[in-house]
Design a protein around this motif. Structure first.
Motif: not given
Length: 247
Positions: A137-138, A142-143, A179-180, A209-213
């Motif tokens: 992962c990178t 914001g992704q 589902v992302l 996918v969007p950056e997880p919070t």
């Protein structure tokens, strides 16, 4: 008289000591040592600290684990086509019943369950299996971008014939029920050796996918044979009705 004087002093000292202990106990508050359930909590006391929030640095190092769903680790390719059926001969009732029983037994597996003609183990050309999965992962802009790799092997079956096997490998990322990312890849592997398994590695480099919070994403990899038929296939064989001729 001397004894009486000393006794009065002793009693006065005990009283003074008891007063000091009582005063100290009133000032110390409820420290849990002498709590017999008679004291009440101070309603103005601040609430206990909550669990610490996940730091941004921890989220930047977060990479969801990849798992295989049940039933998605194996994929079999079966020989197509059916052999010509011989013409039935007229038999007496007893011979007919015996022939039907033999035919039914031929379509029953070792566990006594009927064999699905479309999934007959004796007609397997190849059996593919996923043996390992990994990811990288990178995080940027914001992704979260992922590289998900699938390693496996293809084993020749009873109906082996050298050629190319196409495996439907699906990669997906979910956040709860949302589902992302989901993509089906028709990955091909050339199989030529009937005496050994053929190893393969597939990598999906395009998972974004969007950056997880929070650390609550789930990634999946596996075979997906339940792909809906294309709309073009559904329209085959249909003919447009001609409009009735008018005078």
């Amino acid at each position: 008289m001397a004894f009486y004087s000393v006794n009065r002093r002793f009693v006065a000292g005990l009283a003074l000591t008891g007063f000091m202990l009582a005063a100290a106990g009133c000032q110390s508050g409820d420290n849990g040592i002498l709590n017999f359930g008679l004291t009440k909590k101070d309603p103005t006391a601040p609430p206990p600290p909550q669990d610490p929030k996940i730091l941004a640095s921890q989220l930047r190092a977060y990479c969801p684990k990849v798992t295989l769903r049940d039933g998605t680790a194996y994929f079999n390719t079966y020989a197509k086509g059916a052999t010509a059926k011989p013409k039935k001969k007229k038999l007496d009732p007893a011979a007919q019943a015996e022939a039907e029983a033999a035919a039914a037994a031929a379509q029953t597996g070792p566990n006594g369950q009927p064999i699905d003609p479309a999934h007959d183990p004796s007609k397997i050309i190849y059996q593919a299996s996923i043996t390992d999965v990994t990811r990288d992962c990178t995080h940027a802009n914001g992704q979260m971008s992922m590289k998900i790799a699938v390693a496996g092997k293809v084993v020749p079956g009873p109906m082996f014939a050298p050629g190319t096997i196409t495996m439907p490998i699906r990669i997906a990322v979910q956040h709860g029920d949302e589902v992302l990312y989901s993509q089906l890849h028709p990955y091909q592997v050339q199989v030529t050796d009937p005496s050994a398994a053929t190893q393969f590695v597939f990598v999906d480099n395009n998972v974004v996918v969007p950056e997880p919070t929070a650390r609550d994403y789930q990634a999946y990899a596996g075979y997906d044979e339940n792909t809906p038929a294309a709309a073009a296939d559904k329209s085959k064989g249909k003919r447009k009705k001609r409009a009735p001729a008018t005078n």
